[in-house]
Design a protein around this motif. Sequence first.
Motif, PDB file in Angstrom:
ATOM      1  N   ASN A 152       0.829  -1.203   0.000  1.00 19.52           N
ATOM      2  CA  ASN A 152       0.000   0.000   0.000  1.00 19.52           C
ATOM      3  C   ASN A 152       0.869   1.260   0.000  1.00 19.52           C
ATOM      4  O   ASN A 152       0.642   2.198  -0.779  1.00 19.52           O
ATOM      5  N   HIS A 161       1.493   4.068  -2.888  1.00 21.61           N
ATOM      6  CA  HIS A 161       1.091   5.457  -2.606  1.00 21.61           C
ATOM      7  C   HIS A 161       2.244   6.423  -2.848  1.00 21.61           C
ATOM      8  O   HIS A 161       2.069   7.462  -3.500  1.00 21.61           O
ATOM      9  N   ASN A 212      -2.927   8.239  -8.536  1.00 22.27           N
ATOM     10  CA  ASN A 212      -3.541   7.865  -7.263  1.00 22.27           C
ATOM     11  C   ASN A 212      -4.922   8.471  -7.090  1.00 22.27           C
ATOM     12  O   ASN A 212      -5.847   7.821  -6.590  1.00 22.27           O
ATOM     13  N   ARG A 260      -8.361   6.413  -6.648  1.00 18.76           N
ATOM     14  CA  ARG A 260      -9.233   6.615  -5.481  1.00 18.76           C
ATOM     15  C   ARG A 260     -10.659   6.948  -5.903  1.00 18.76           C
ATOM     16  O   ARG A 260     -11.635   6.483  -5.303  1.00 18.76           O
ATOM     17  N   GLN A 293     -14.006   4.877  -4.950  1.00 12.66           N
ATOM     18  CA  GLN A 293     -15.148   5.468  -4.244  1.00 12.66           C
ATOM     19  C   GLN A 293     -16.465   5.086  -4.899  1.00 12.66           C
ATOM     20  O   GLN A 293     -17.471   4.847  -4.221  1.00 12.66           O
ATOM     21  N   SER A 333     -12.545   3.002  -0.020  1.00 20.09           N
ATOM     22  CA  SER A 333     -11.759   4.192   0.317  1.00 20.09           C
ATOM     23  C   SER A 333     -10.293   3.787   0.408  1.00 20.09           C
ATOM     24  O   SER A 333      -9.918   2.949   1.238  1.00 20.09           O
ATOM     25  N   SER A 383      -6.318   4.630   1.076  1.00 20.25           N
ATOM     26  CA  SER A 383      -5.310   5.491   1.670  1.00 20.25           C
ATOM     27  C   SER A 383      -3.983   4.768   1.596  1.00 20.25           C
ATOM     28  O   SER A 383      -3.910   3.612   1.154  1.00 20.25           O
ATOM     29  N   GLU A 384      -2.910   5.441   2.050  1.00 21.69           N
ATOM     30  CA  GLU A 384      -1.604   4.785   2.003  1.00 21.69           C
ATOM     31  C   GLU A 384      -1.512   3.583   2.935  1.00 21.69           C
ATOM     32  O   GLU A 384      -0.619   2.744   2.786  1.00 21.69           O
ATOM     33  N   TYR A 385      -2.436   3.503   3.894  1.00 19.56           N
ATOM     34  CA  TYR A 385      -2.352   2.419   4.873  1.00 19.56           C
ATOM     35  C   TYR A 385      -3.270   1.238   4.580  1.00 19.56           C
ATOM     36  O   TYR A 385      -3.205   0.219   5.253  1.00 19.56           O
TER      37      TYR A 385
END
Length: 572
Positions: free
Chosen positions: A263, A267, A275, A279, A283, A288, A290-292
């Motif tokens: 991830n 990112h 990116n 995203r 959606q 959703s 994210s980088e995590y």
Amino acid sequence: MIAAMAATLPQNAEVIDQLELLADILELEGQESFRVLAYRRAAQRVRESGGSIAQLALEGKAKELQGIGKTIEEKIVQIVEQGEIEALAKRRKTIPPDVVAFMRLPGLGPKTARRIWQELGVTTLAELKKAAETEQLRTLTGLGPKVEENVLAALKEQAKPKAAARPLLGKGLPAVLAVVQALRDHSASDQVSEAGSVRRRRETFRDLDIIATATDAQALIDAFTGYDWVAAVKAKGGTKATVISYEGFRFDLRVVPPECYGNLLQHFTGSKEHNVAMREEAQRRGLSISEYGVAEVESGEVHTFAAEEALYEWLGYQFIPPELRENTGELEAARSRELPALVEEQDLRGDLHSHTTWSADGKSTMEEMARAAKARGYSYLAVTDHSHYLRDGKLAAQRKELDALNAKLKPFRLLHGVEVNIRANGTLDVADETLAGLDWVVASIHAAFSTAPTERILAAMENPHVDVIGHLTGRKINKRGPMHVDLERVFGAAVETGTALEINSQPDRLDLRDADARLAGERGVRIVVSTDAHSTSALDYATLGIGQARRAWLTKEQVVNTHPWSKVKAKN
């Protein structure tokens, strides 16, 4: 003394600036050319050095480097101890600072700059502008209205606000890969990769990003901040650090949890546009990103991935190579599983543009270039020295040397070629009967860039002996913009005549640029990825050219020199 000064050593860039300024001033004074060249070579050697040249000078070791003798080492020590080379400080008292800037303007070399200063009393750029506007420059023998016109145009261009130039990929990529390898060799590391624009092989970069996992994050951070190439530590924590190298490059290291390495690597590789588009698509599917991790909005469940491949696959995409992540159609193609199999550096069978000591600017002999190419696994290398150095029987003499080397190195093969100049009138500077006896002909524009470049290139492609057009637009990144070439006409003519176009791998060229090379590939143009190497080490620039070709969505089949010479020759 060395220990006391270690924290305040000048960066290599400062040493380079002073050496080059001294060379400029010596040239302005009309000093012997070998003295000027010595300082320029020393500046280049410092530019190629990864460690602190100031530290080496203080230890008495700088003079061990090729191109830096005892005298220049002493001057580097002067920079450390006094802030400036003594010879520079002395000359600043007698030479107006703007006069050095004169010689960097079009048409004003050191001799002309000195005459403008001493004969007209012009000492500032403002005074130079006035002298050109009031037609004073033409009162000097050899100067005319065209010089005044060029000076005014250059001063006008200089007055425009400019963003700071971003460093070249060719400088940053070797630096970051060396750091990545050093971190991989550390006992605490697990996975380490470059990220950011350098991983996408963009032609320039801002920072050098590295993502890693480790069994002991703090140990890896400590190692990173303690390397001898680190000039300054800007930030340091338990999982990330920022350092500045003596070359002036900023390195950012993040040590991340192994379960979300994919991830975070995705990112921080970017691009931002890629990116954001990914995203937005997620959606619409109730996700959703994210980088995590990737969260399912309705359930709140978060999915993390140890590898980028798994992340893209879970999102429904074919794996997208970093070079394509620019939001230029790659997401749609990956969703449909239609991404091309991009060319790889290991696909190259040879290099079709190189120079030797037969050219005045070549640094390696023909045999040295041949053995270096053979060591890379190539089966052929085209020697294409500049045509104006091969007159008066030198081309025939070069052929004898080449034939002898081929007998010694077979089955590896040196191809006898030439890089001809496309003159302002569209003709070539080598006769057709001479070109007909060569294996490979590169035709390039090297001067008069504003004079009908499209027509000149089209005329060159009509010549049946021209195999490829070198560095098509003539750009020099951060130095000179591209020529105004009608690419659609050129691409059409290239297909019609079978002439290849080059991706020149020189770090400041990378010409064709990625978008143009992609369009050329889509039009059916044959592409050559070549280094234009002037030394054995420059053959490594193939990495940059292949990165550019991959950014252009090119496949192995589209790149001429991924094929054996027999197949290349059959299509010529």
